[in-house]
Design a protein around this motif. Sequence first.
Motif, PDB file in Angstrom:
ATOM      1  N   SER A   1      37.721  -2.666 -93.739  1.00 13.01           N
ATOM      2  CA  SER A   1      36.454  -3.636 -93.130  1.00 13.01           C
ATOM      3  C   SER A   1      37.708  -4.478 -91.849  1.00 13.01           C
ATOM      4  O   SER A   1      39.453  -4.019 -91.631  1.00 13.01           O
ATOM      5  CB  SER A   1      36.046  -4.662 -93.847  1.00 13.01           C
ATOM      6  N   GLY A   2      36.915  -5.021 -91.160  1.00 13.34           N
ATOM      7  CA  GLY A   2      37.808  -5.773 -89.974  1.00 13.34           C
ATOM      8  C   GLY A   2      39.538  -6.119 -90.800  1.00 13.34           C
ATOM      9  O   GLY A   2      40.269  -6.423 -90.104  1.00 13.34           O
ATOM     10  N   THR A   3      38.839  -6.799 -91.953  1.00 14.68           N
ATOM     11  CA  THR A   3      40.398  -7.859 -92.501  1.00 14.68           C
ATOM     12  C   THR A   3      40.991  -7.037 -92.759  1.00 14.68           C
ATOM     13  O   THR A   3      42.240  -7.195 -92.391  1.00 14.68           O
ATOM     14  CB  THR A   3      39.770  -8.477 -93.694  1.00 14.68           C
TER      15      THR A   3
ATOM     16  N   TRP B   1      43.274  -6.845 -89.368  1.00  9.45           N
ATOM     17  CA  TRP B   1      44.347  -7.605 -89.199  1.00  9.45           C
ATOM     18  C   TRP B   1      46.050  -7.469 -90.172  1.00  9.45           C
ATOM     19  O   TRP B   1      46.525  -7.895 -89.824  1.00  9.45           O
ATOM     20  CB  TRP B   1      43.016  -9.428 -90.272  1.00  9.45           C
TER      21      TRP B   1
ATOM     22  N   PHE C   1      37.442 -17.837 -88.651  1.00  7.42           N
ATOM     23  CA  PHE C   1      38.112 -16.940 -89.113  1.00  7.42           C
ATOM     24  C   PHE C   1      39.411 -16.957 -87.769  1.00  7.42           C
ATOM     25  O   PHE C   1      39.945 -16.068 -88.938  1.00  7.42           O
ATOM     26  CB  PHE C   1      36.949 -15.876 -87.769  1.00  7.42           C
TER      27      PHE C   1
ATOM     28  N   VAL D   1      41.731 -14.680 -81.836  1.00  2.30           N
ATOM     29  CA  VAL D   1      40.634 -14.162 -81.984  1.00  2.30           C
ATOM     30  C   VAL D   1      39.573 -14.379 -80.636  1.00  2.30           C
ATOM     31  O   VAL D   1      39.408 -15.247 -79.740  1.00  2.30           O
ATOM     32  CB  VAL D   1      39.392 -14.830 -82.667  1.00  2.30           C
TER      33      VAL D   1
ATOM     34  N   ASN E   1      36.280 -13.176 -79.395  1.00  2.00           N
ATOM     35  CA  ASN E   1      35.359 -13.938 -79.788  1.00  2.00           C
ATOM     36  C   ASN E   1      35.163 -14.750 -81.466  1.00  2.00           C
ATOM     37  O   ASN E   1      34.673 -13.831 -82.485  1.00  2.00           O
ATOM     38  CB  ASN E   1      33.802 -13.141 -79.811  1.00  2.00           C
TER      39      ASN E   1
ATOM     40  N   THR F   1      33.341 -15.496 -84.237  1.00  2.00           N
ATOM     41  CA  THR F   1      32.438 -14.865 -84.613  1.00  2.00           C
ATOM     42  C   THR F   1      31.971 -16.327 -85.061  1.00  2.00           C
ATOM     43  O   THR F   1      30.298 -16.980 -85.323  1.00  2.00           O
ATOM     44  CB  THR F   1      32.137 -14.332 -85.566  1.00  2.00           C
TER      45      THR F   1
ATOM     46  N   ASP G   1      42.035 -10.404 -81.838  1.00  2.44           N
ATOM     47  CA  ASP G   1      41.133 -10.199 -82.770  1.00  2.44           C
ATOM     48  C   ASP G   1      39.810 -10.001 -81.353  1.00  2.44           C
ATOM     49  O   ASP G   1      39.170 -10.379 -80.806  1.00  2.44           O
ATOM     50  CB  ASP G   1      40.687 -11.010 -83.862  1.00  2.44           C
TER      51      ASP G   1
ATOM     52  N   ILE H   1      36.702  -8.461 -83.676  1.00  2.04           N
ATOM     53  CA  ILE H   1      36.228  -7.628 -84.016  1.00  2.04           C
ATOM     54  C   ILE H   1      34.469  -7.990 -83.212  1.00  2.04           C
ATOM     55  O   ILE H   1      33.169  -7.025 -84.382  1.00  2.04           O
ATOM     56  CB  ILE H   1      36.391  -8.179 -85.554  1.00  2.04           C
ATOM     57  N   SER H   2      34.026  -9.025 -83.176  1.00  6.54           N
ATOM     58  CA  SER H   2      32.763  -9.710 -82.054  1.00  6.54           C
ATOM     59  C   SER H   2      32.615  -9.370 -81.486  1.00  6.54           C
ATOM     60  O   SER H   2      31.841  -9.900 -80.334  1.00  6.54           O
ATOM     61  CB  SER H   2      32.089 -10.405 -83.525  1.00  6.54           C
TER      62      SER H   2
ATOM     63  N   GLN I   1      30.667  -2.625 -87.298  1.00  7.55           N
ATOM     64  CA  GLN I   1      29.656  -3.200 -87.983  1.00  7.55           C
ATOM     65  C   GLN I   1      28.928  -4.515 -86.840  1.00  7.55           C
ATOM     66  O   GLN I   1      27.806  -4.613 -86.718  1.00  7.55           O
ATOM     67  CB  GLN I   1      29.485  -3.588 -88.757  1.00  7.55           C
ATOM     68  N   LYS I   2      30.060  -4.259 -85.117  1.00  8.02           N
ATOM     69  CA  LYS I   2      29.037  -5.090 -85.379  1.00  8.02           C
ATOM     70  C   LYS I   2      29.270  -4.541 -83.514  1.00  8.02           C
ATOM     71  O   LYS I   2      27.155  -3.661 -83.497  1.00  8.02           O
ATOM     72  CB  LYS I   2      30.027  -6.178 -84.598  1.00  8.02           C
TER      73      LYS I   2
HETATM   74  C1  LIG Z   1      36.182 -12.142 -85.240  1.00  9.51           C
HETATM   75  C2  LIG Z   1      36.098 -11.655 -86.673  1.00  9.51           C
HETATM   76  N1  LIG Z   1      37.781 -11.714 -87.202  1.00  9.51           N
HETATM   77  C3  LIG Z   1      37.401 -11.014 -88.789  1.00  9.51           C
HETATM   78  C4  LIG Z   1      36.100 -10.434 -89.402  1.00  9.51           C
HETATM   79  C5  LIG Z   1      36.302 -10.154 -91.001  1.00  9.51           C
HETATM   80  O1  LIG Z   1      36.184  -8.837 -90.820  1.00  9.51           O
HETATM   81  P1  LIG Z   1      35.467  -7.920 -92.247  1.00  9.51           P
HETATM   82  O2  LIG Z   1      34.644  -8.506 -92.867  1.00  9.51           O
HETATM   83  O3  LIG Z   1      34.923  -6.755 -91.463  1.00  9.51           O
HETATM   84  O4  LIG Z   1      36.622  -8.163 -92.677  1.00  9.51           O
HETATM   85  C6  LIG Z   1      34.836 -11.031 -89.190  1.00  9.51           C
HETATM   86  C7  LIG Z   1      34.073 -11.326 -89.719  1.00  9.51           C
HETATM   87  O5  LIG Z   1      32.777 -10.885 -89.250  1.00  9.51           O
HETATM   88  C8  LIG Z   1      35.097 -11.256 -87.725  1.00  9.51           C
HETATM   89  O6  LIG Z   1      33.881 -12.254 -87.173  1.00  9.51           O
END
Ligand SMILES: Cc1ncc(COP(=O)(O)O)c(C=O)c1O
Length: 398
Positions: A66-68, A71, A93, A142, A144, A146, A173, A175-176, A198-199
Motif C-alpha cells: 500500500s502507499g505507506t 512512504w 496523512f 503531501v 493532495n 486526502t 506524496d 497518493i491521491s 487505489q486512487k
Molecule cells: C495522501 C495519502 N498518503 C498516504 C496514504 C497512505 O496510503 P495507504 O493507506 O495506501 O498505505 C494515503 C491513504 O489514503 C493518502 O491518501
Amino acid sequence: MPRRAGRHFLQIPGPTNVPERVLRAIDFPTMDHRGPDFAALGKSVLAGMKRVFKTTHGDVVIYPASGTGAWEAALVNTLSPGERVLMAETGHFALLWSKMAARLNLEVEFLPGDWRRGADPEAIEKRLRADAQKSIRAVCVVHNETSTGVVSRIPEIRKAIDAAGHPALFMVDTISSLASIDYRHDEWNVDVTVAGSQKGLMLPPGLSFNCISAKALAASKAARLPRSYWAWDEMIANGKGGYFPYTPATNLLYGLREALAMLDEEGLEAVFARHQRHGEATRRAVRAWGLEVLALDPREYSGSLTAVLLPAGHDADRVRTLILEAFDMSLGTGLGKLAGKVFRIGHLGDFNDLTLAGTLAGVEMGLALAGVPVKKEGVQAALAYLAECRAKPARAAA
Ligand SMILES: Cc1ncc(COP(=O)(O)O)c(C=O)c1O
C-alpha cells in the motif's frame, strides 16, 4: 443484511471504483514472473508509469504494497539515522508520514498548519534560509492532502527551496493526486515522488510507487537507514529487464497495464480537466446547500475530493451512516482532529458527470434525512455548472 439492488457508490477518496476493463484485465491466469512474457508486461508498466509521473530520466519502482510502504521506501533509501527532515502539517496523512519518520529515527521538524491550507512555500523558504549548516536533508510534502481536500503548490515549494539555495531532497506524496491532478516529477524537480494504485490509477489497493531522481539515487548510495525489501538498487537493476527481485503482484500489474491504456486513450490533460470540473461542480453544490468547503484558498482546491464542514451540533459521521443505510453510498469520514466535523466526497478516478450527479443527489437527500438545515439546491447548482462547461467548448468550436 437484505440484498441491496443497484451498484454500491464508493465515493470515499480512495480506494476508488475499479472500472470493468481493469477488473477484466486482472481476471487472467497468473503468469511466471521469471518467464519471457513477464518482461514485456514489466517493461510496459514501468514505461507507462514514467509517462504518468512525467519523467524521462527518473527511475520508477513498483512495490507490492500500500502507499505507506512507498512512504517508507522514500525515507529509508535516502536518509541516515538522526538526519533532519522538514515536513509540513497539512493534515492527517502529513501527520502519519511525520510519525513514520520519527519511528525510523529521523529528526522531524513539523511546520505547523491549520489543516485548511497547503504547505506554505514562504515558511519553507524561511526555515531553509535559517538552516546555515544545511542540516535539513529532505523536505517532505503531501501534494493532495486526502484528509482535507487541499492541494499544496508543489512548483512554488520547489521555487522556495531553490530561492533558499538549499540542497535538501524534495519528496512529494502524490497518493491521491497522481493521474487526477496535474503533476510533473521532472519539471518540478522532485527527488522522490510517492504514489499508490487505489486512487487516480483506478486499481484496487496493493501497488505503490517511487519515482526517483538522479540526485535521490546518488543519496541512496550513502544513506544508512536499514532497508532490504524497500531497497531501490535491486528493484532498479531488475526493472531494467522488466523483472522484480521478488514475487510481484502479477495480476495487479495486468490491471495497471489496462489502466495506463485507459489514461492514454483519454489523455492525461483531459483527465486533469475532468477532475477540476467535478471538483468545481461539487464546491458549487456545497455552497448552494449553504455549507462550507474545508479548503480555504482557491489556489489549493482539490480535483480529487471535497471535504465538507457541517454546522456545529451536527455529526458528520451520523450523516455518512444515514447515507450508507439509505442510499448504499460510502463517503469519506473525518480523520484525526476532523472526526465528526467533516465528511469527504471522493470525485476521483473512473468518474463522470452522471456519477457526480448521483453522488451529490445522495448527499443532498442524506443531509435532509439527517436534519441538517440545507437548501435543496446543491445538485441543481452542480448540474448548471456542468452544463455551462459543456456549452463553452461547443461555443468555442462554433
Ligand atoms: C495522501 C495519502 N498518503 C498516504 C496514504 C497512505 O496510503 P495507504 O493507506 O495506501 O498505505 C494515503 C491513504 O489514503 C493518502 O491518501
